[in-house]
Design a protein around this motif. Structure first.
Motif, short mmCIF file in Angstrom:
data_model
loop_
_atom_site.label_atom_id
_atom_site.label_comp_id
_atom_site.label_asym_id
_atom_site.label_seq_id
_atom_site.Cartn_x
_atom_site.Cartn_y
_atom_site.Cartn_z
N GLU A 46 -17.23 -7.27 -34.53
CA GLU A 46 -16.91 -8.39 -33.66
C GLU A 46 -17.64 -9.62 -34.17
N ALA A 47 -16.89 -10.65 -34.55
CA ALA A 47 -17.51 -11.82 -35.15
C ALA A 47 -16.60 -13.03 -35.06
N GLY B 117 -11.13 -6.80 -27.17
CA GLY B 117 -9.94 -6.05 -26.76
C GLY B 117 -9.09 -5.65 -27.95
N MET B 118 -8.90 -6.58 -28.90
CA MET B 118 -8.14 -6.27 -30.10
C MET B 118 -8.85 -5.18 -30.91
N LEU B 119 -10.16 -5.32 -31.07
CA LEU B 119 -10.92 -4.35 -31.85
C LEU B 119 -10.88 -2.96 -31.21
N SER B 120 -10.88 -2.91 -29.89
CA SER B 120 -10.80 -1.62 -29.20
C SER B 120 -9.48 -0.93 -29.51
N GLN B 121 -8.38 -1.70 -29.50
CA GLN B 121 -7.08 -1.12 -29.84
C GLN B 121 -7.06 -0.64 -31.29
N ALA B 122 -7.67 -1.44 -32.17
CA ALA B 122 -7.73 -1.05 -33.58
C ALA B 122 -8.52 0.24 -33.76
N GLN C 200 -9.03 2.66 -31.68
CA GLN C 200 -8.28 3.82 -31.18
C GLN C 200 -7.30 4.32 -32.24
N LYS C 201 -6.65 3.39 -32.93
CA LYS C 201 -5.70 3.78 -33.97
C LYS C 201 -6.43 4.38 -35.18
N ILE C 202 -7.56 3.80 -35.51
CA ILE C 202 -8.36 4.32 -36.64
C ILE C 202 -8.81 5.76 -36.35
N ASP C 203 -9.29 5.97 -35.14
CA ASP C 203 -9.74 7.32 -34.75
C ASP C 203 -8.59 8.31 -34.79
N ALA C 204 -7.42 7.87 -34.32
CA ALA C 204 -6.25 8.75 -34.30
C ALA C 204 -5.82 9.12 -35.72
N GLU C 205 -6.00 8.19 -36.65
CA GLU C 205 -5.64 8.44 -38.05
C GLU C 205 -6.73 9.21 -38.79
N GLY C 206 -7.93 9.26 -38.22
CA GLY C 206 -9.05 9.94 -38.87
C GLY C 206 -9.57 9.21 -40.11
N LEU C 207 -9.43 7.90 -40.12
CA LEU C 207 -9.85 7.11 -41.29
C LEU C 207 -11.36 6.90 -41.27
N GLN C 208 -11.97 7.05 -42.43
CA GLN C 208 -13.42 6.93 -42.54
C GLN C 208 -13.87 5.70 -43.33
N LYS D 41 -13.00 -21.18 -28.41
CA LYS D 41 -13.19 -19.81 -28.88
C LYS D 41 -13.31 -18.83 -27.71
N GLN D 42 -13.96 -19.27 -26.63
CA GLN D 42 -14.04 -18.41 -25.45
C GLN D 42 -12.64 -18.15 -24.87
N GLN D 43 -11.84 -19.21 -24.83
CA GLN D 43 -10.47 -19.06 -24.35
C GLN D 43 -9.64 -18.18 -25.29
N LEU D 44 -9.87 -18.35 -26.58
CA LEU D 44 -9.14 -17.57 -27.58
C LEU D 44 -9.45 -16.08 -27.42
N ALA D 45 -10.73 -15.74 -27.30
CA ALA D 45 -11.12 -14.34 -27.12
C ALA D 45 -10.52 -13.77 -25.84
N ALA D 46 -10.58 -14.54 -24.76
CA ALA D 46 -10.03 -14.08 -23.49
C ALA D 46 -8.51 -13.88 -23.58
N PHE D 47 -7.84 -14.80 -24.28
CA PHE D 47 -6.39 -14.71 -24.44
C PHE D 47 -6.00 -13.41 -25.14
N PHE D 48 -6.67 -13.10 -26.24
CA PHE D 48 -6.31 -11.90 -26.98
C PHE D 48 -6.87 -10.64 -26.32
N ASN D 49 -7.97 -10.74 -25.61
CA ASN D 49 -8.44 -9.59 -24.85
C ASN D 49 -7.41 -9.15 -23.82
N GLY D 50 -6.64 -10.11 -23.31
CA GLY D 50 -5.65 -9.81 -22.29
C GLY D 50 -4.36 -9.23 -22.82
N ARG D 51 -4.19 -9.22 -24.14
CA ARG D 51 -2.93 -8.71 -24.72
C ARG D 51 -3.11 -7.22 -25.03
N THR D 52 -3.04 -6.44 -23.99
CA THR D 52 -3.36 -5.01 -24.09
C THR D 52 -2.23 -4.18 -24.67
#
Length: 273
Positions: free
Chosen positions: A103-104, A82-87, A89-97, A11-22
């Motif tokens: 993170e879980a 990293g994935m959640l941060s990208q998500a 940013q898109k949510i904020d840009a769309e103004g979705l409430q 799981k640590q490797q999985l999180a790091a792998f996807f954190n790196g996919r910027t």
């Protein structure tokens, strides 16, 4: 069966792998296509409460939130900050409430019983270390009559990786395949039934494409970057070069005028509580 320490390490490797996919959304159209198709197959409607597991950059969660608005809500969970941060940013840009991101670890989600109208998971269930346990959790979280919808892949999918697994066995190396638990319609049915689901349906679709030789050579390098590592890399350099030569020879056998077919048989799985 993985030990708890092995699961935690993965799981640590999985999180790091996807954190790196910027640049995840722009790497290819593969994951957006899967997400869009999942939402086409199971049509949401206004007012529903949705859980999107392994939400990533929000490819499912964001369009789902627009559909269920204004009364409905989407909760997206992911192990990767990293994935959640990208998500976000898109949510904020769309103004979705009406989207909440959490993170879980998918194995350890803690929601109230009978909370959701639908639980969605696009192409990520194969990464979970306890799929039967996750399905039992999903069954508990769903309201009576609620639906789980996820996509996964067949045992034969991703031709280049299948070749690497096949050749590795000649060297006494057995590579675990995350697709195996749900790699056929029968496996999907069995695991969902054991978790308590009914009205199980598996839609089979093909997302494969022809690869040229440069893509295949790149696939040789890319296959080593997946979470969990690969024991082939522990081989002596001379043997590793021999392994690569055998891999490319096997690829040549599969080559046609159109290229090398990369099978991606995809299952879209629906089941009801």
């Amino acid at each position: 069966m993985l030990s708890q320490a092995e699961k935690d390490n993965f799981k640590q490797q999985l999180a790091a792998f996807f954190n790196g996919r910027t640049n995840y959304d722009k790497e290819s159209d593969f994951h957006p296509r899967l997400a869009n198709r999942l939402l086409e197959i199971f049509q949401l409607h206004n007012g529903q409460k949705i859980l999107d597991v392994a939400t990533g950059t929000g490819l499912v969660a964001i369009p789902a939130a627009k559909i269920v608005a204004p009364e409905g809500k989407v909760i997206g969970v992911d192990i990767s900050t990293g994935m959640l941060s990208q998500a976000q940013q898109k949510i904020d840009a769309e103004g979705l409430q009406n989207i909440e991101l959490i993170e879980a670890d998918a194995d350890k989600l803690n929601f109230s019983n009978n909370s959701f109208d639908a639980i969605l998971c696009s192409s990520a269930i194969v990464w979970f270390t306890d799929i039967p346990g996750v399905l039992r959790l999903w069954h508990r979280f769903l309201k009576k009559g609620g639906v789980v919808v996820f996509s996964t892949f067949s045992d034969t999918s991703f031709t280049t990786y299948a070749l690497i697994k096949k050749i590795a066995q000649k060297y006494g190396i057995f590579i675990s395949d995350v697709k195996e638990p749900l790699g056929s319609p029968a496996k999907c049915h069995k695991m969902l039934q054991e978790a308590g689901f009914v009205d199980i349906e598996v839609k089979i679709e093909q997302f494969g494409a022809y690869l040229n030789r440069s893509h295949v050579a790149q696939a040789w390098k890319e296959n080593w970057k997946t979470p969990g590592g690969n024991p082939v890399l522990q081989m002596e350099l001379q043997k590793l070069k021999q392994f690569e030569a055998e891999y490319m020879a096997e690829v040549e056998v599969l080559a046609t005028d159109q290229g090398i077919w990369n099978d991606i048989t995809t299952f879209f799985v629906l089941a009801r509580k």
